[in-house]
Write a protein that holds these residues in place. Structure first.
Motif, mmCIF file in Angstrom:
data_model
loop_
_atom_site.group_PDB
_atom_site.id
_atom_site.type_symbol
_atom_site.label_atom_id
_atom_site.label_comp_id
_atom_site.label_asym_id
_atom_site.label_seq_id
_atom_site.Cartn_x
_atom_site.Cartn_y
_atom_site.Cartn_z
ATOM 1 N N VAL A 160 0.845 -1.206 0.000
ATOM 2 C CA VAL A 160 0.000 0.000 0.000
ATOM 3 C C VAL A 160 0.874 1.247 0.000
ATOM 4 C CG1 VAL A 160 -1.646 1.358 1.343
ATOM 5 C CG2 VAL A 160 -1.976 -1.107 1.104
ATOM 6 N N ARG A 161 1.844 1.279 0.896
ATOM 7 C CA ARG A 161 2.725 2.454 1.005
ATOM 8 C C ARG A 161 3.486 2.689 -0.300
ATOM 9 N NH1 ARG A 161 6.602 0.998 5.285
ATOM 10 N NH2 ARG A 161 7.483 -0.162 3.526
ATOM 11 N N LEU A 186 -9.991 2.498 5.472
ATOM 12 C CA LEU A 186 -9.069 3.429 6.110
ATOM 13 C C LEU A 186 -8.818 4.611 5.177
ATOM 14 C CD1 LEU A 186 -7.784 0.285 6.670
ATOM 15 C CD2 LEU A 186 -6.424 1.657 8.259
ATOM 16 N N ALA A 187 -8.933 5.819 5.712
ATOM 17 C CA ALA A 187 -8.531 7.024 4.993
ATOM 18 C C ALA A 187 -7.116 7.352 5.456
ATOM 19 C CB ALA A 187 -9.480 8.164 5.291
ATOM 20 N N VAL A 188 -6.128 7.075 4.596
ATOM 21 C CA VAL A 188 -4.720 7.103 4.986
ATOM 22 C C VAL A 188 -4.054 8.385 4.498
ATOM 23 C CG1 VAL A 188 -2.504 5.917 4.774
ATOM 24 C CG2 VAL A 188 -4.622 4.582 4.920
ATOM 25 N N GLU A 189 -3.260 8.999 5.384
ATOM 26 C CA GLU A 189 -2.494 10.196 5.051
ATOM 27 C C GLU A 189 -1.030 9.945 5.381
ATOM 28 O OE1 GLU A 189 -4.779 13.957 6.294
ATOM 29 O OE2 GLU A 189 -5.544 12.399 7.640
ATOM 30 N N THR A 190 -0.148 10.307 4.460
ATOM 31 C CA THR A 190 1.283 10.160 4.690
ATOM 32 C C THR A 190 1.958 11.514 4.525
ATOM 33 O OG1 THR A 190 1.738 9.655 2.357
ATOM 34 C CG2 THR A 190 1.266 7.795 3.809
ATOM 35 N N ALA A 191 3.062 11.684 5.253
ATOM 36 C CA ALA A 191 3.809 12.947 5.154
ATOM 37 C C ALA A 191 5.280 12.667 5.434
ATOM 38 C CB ALA A 191 3.258 13.969 6.127
ATOM 39 N N GLY A 192 5.878 11.842 4.586
ATOM 40 C CA GLY A 192 7.285 11.513 4.757
ATOM 41 C C GLY A 192 7.459 10.184 5.469
ATOM 42 N N PRO A 193 8.680 9.687 5.534
ATOM 43 C CA PRO A 193 8.958 8.380 6.130
ATOM 44 C C PRO A 193 8.477 8.280 7.576
ATOM 45 C CG PRO A 193 10.886 9.216 4.956
ATOM 46 C CD PRO A 193 9.890 10.340 5.022
ATOM 47 N N GLY A 194 7.658 7.273 7.832
ATOM 48 C CA GLY A 194 7.200 7.023 9.193
ATOM 49 C C GLY A 194 6.090 7.925 9.669
ATOM 50 N N ARG A 195 5.722 8.921 8.887
ATOM 51 C CA ARG A 195 4.654 9.848 9.315
ATOM 52 C C ARG A 195 3.360 9.428 8.620
ATOM 53 N NH1 ARG A 195 6.404 15.920 8.603
ATOM 54 N NH2 ARG A 195 4.426 16.157 9.730
ATOM 55 N N VAL A 196 2.586 8.654 9.316
ATOM 56 C CA VAL A 196 1.362 8.068 8.756
ATOM 57 C C VAL A 196 0.249 8.170 9.794
ATOM 58 C CG1 VAL A 196 0.270 5.957 7.899
ATOM 59 C CG2 VAL A 196 2.662 6.431 7.355
ATOM 60 N N ARG A 197 -0.946 8.476 9.320
ATOM 61 C CA ARG A 197 -2.129 8.368 10.174
ATOM 62 C C ARG A 197 -3.289 7.917 9.313
ATOM 63 N NH1 ARG A 197 -3.739 14.666 11.676
ATOM 64 N NH2 ARG A 197 -4.358 15.326 9.564
#
Length: 384
Positions: A160-161, A186-197
């Motif tokens: 997925v990522r 899931l509504a997924v938001e990413t903002a750089g490595p390891g920054r996921v919610r």
């Protein structure tokens, strides 16, 4: 859209509904049948179908409805003891589509008329296949790296990522391919490595089992998101770009539009402070008048919005009724189709759109009227 039985010039249709006895969907359809002056529909339980006891009579008109809200049916379809569990959707899909085809075979063998096509239902309950069909027909849909049967399967969170990154999707919806009612989404938001919610209604217990909840919550670590996605992946996942939605009174908004016999007949606005607008997850009905006004003020076309829904429904021409999830983009000028639902007509007390031919009718009465109209037109053609 609402002729009386006597105006059809011959015997009125004899309805059968394959559903869950006593369920509100079946009850509302029965109310519509009786309001049309027809004999009550014969109810064939999904339990009978799953036990190999499908039986219909010559000339009956067979309508399939949702198998949901029956614990024993759920157990037979998904092999889980608790209907609140999220896992098992791939098995559910295989067993349900097999049951649908059993209904179709029994109807054909007896000379009954089927209102829901088994091939259509198989596509409607696989978000990957449905997305590809809509996209191929030119219906606007969110971009997806999992669209179509040829797309590689999503094996886990790492997949997925990677696909979100490869397709320039910092925000995406991750959905069980065979899910419904936002289960497992899931509504997924990413903002750089390891920054996921992620925003989801899934709850995970200490043993790693997943359960549906009526509470939408935030997962704030990649580890938590990964654990949920990894548990869902074996049943199949679909990924779509998260399109920014228009808002109404500060809440994200979308629409459920019901299309009956090719025509958009009913629409409800759903609003929420979360990305999931489903009414059972705390979403609220919004103002349709305000939506129409906002679309026209932005230079858009409400008629075109409904036409998009009708184009989506036309991809499933052998199914009488579908519910289309219409996503308005920020600014209210453009629209996309999020999903098309085989059983998306549960909108109690909602009457038809002006000019739709279903004014004064709920979604079930509109379907009964469409069948009566079809019978009338068939007889008129036969006598020419």
């Amino acid at each position: 859209m609402s002729p009386s039985p006597s105006s059809t010039g011959g015997p009125a249709p004899r309805f059968v509904v394959v559903g869950v006895p006593g369920n509100r969907r079946v009850a509302l359809f029965q109310d519509a049948v009786c309001a049309a002056g027809l004999p009550p529909a014969r109810v064939v339980p999904w339990l009978d179908i799953l036990r190999g006891e499908a039986a219909f009579r010559p000339g009956e008109t067979v309508r399939m409805d949702s198998p949901g809200e029956d614990a024993e049916v759920e157990r037979l379809l998904r092999a889980v003891g608790d209907p609140a569990r999220v896992e098992g959707t791939a098995l559910w899909y295989a067993r349900f589509t097999s049951a649908v085809r059993a209904v179709a075979r029994a109807a054909a063998a007896s000379g009954a008329v089927l209102l829901d096509d088994p091939d259509d239902i198989a596509v409607l309950f696989d978000k990957r296949l449905c997305h590809a069909v809509l996209d191929g027909a030119g219906v606007p849909v969110p971009a997806s790296p999992t669209s179509g049967a040829a797309a590689p399967a999503v094996r886990d969170w790492a997949d997925v990522r990677d696909r979100m990154a490869a397709h320039g999707m910092p925000r995406a919806f991750v959905k069980p391919a065979h899910g419904s009612s936002a289960s497992g989404v899931l509504a997924v938001e990413t903002a750089g490595p390891g920054r996921v919610r992620a925003t989801t209604s899934v709850e995970r217990d200490a043993a790693g089992r997943l359960f549906n909840s009526l509470r939408v919550r935030r997962c704030t670590t990649e580890r938590e998101v990964a654990a949920i996605v990894d548990a869902l992946a074996p049943d199949g996942l679909h990924i779509e770009r998260w399109l920014p939605k228009a808002t109404q009174r500060g809440r994200a908004a979308d629409l459920r539009v019901v299309v009956v016999a090719g025509r958009a007949t009913h629409a409800v606005v759903r609003t929420s402070h979360s990305p999931m607008t489903n009414l059972h997850l705390g979403g609220e009905r919004g103002s349709l008048d305000d939506v129409r006004a906002a679309v026209e003020a932005a230079g858009g076309s409400w008629a075109e919005a409904l036409a998009i829904c009708e184009r989506a429904a036309s991809c499933f021409p052998d199914t009488l009724c579908v519910g289309v999830d219409l996503l308005p983009a920020t600014g209210w000028r453009r629209f996309a189709v999020g999903e098309v639902n085989a059983f998306g007509d549960l909108l109690p007390r909602l009457t038809g759109l002006a000019g739709s031919g279903a004014e004064g009718l709920d979604t079930y009465a509109a379907q009964v009227a469409a069948v009566l109209n079809r019978a009338r037109n068939h007889r008129a053609t036969a006598t020419c």
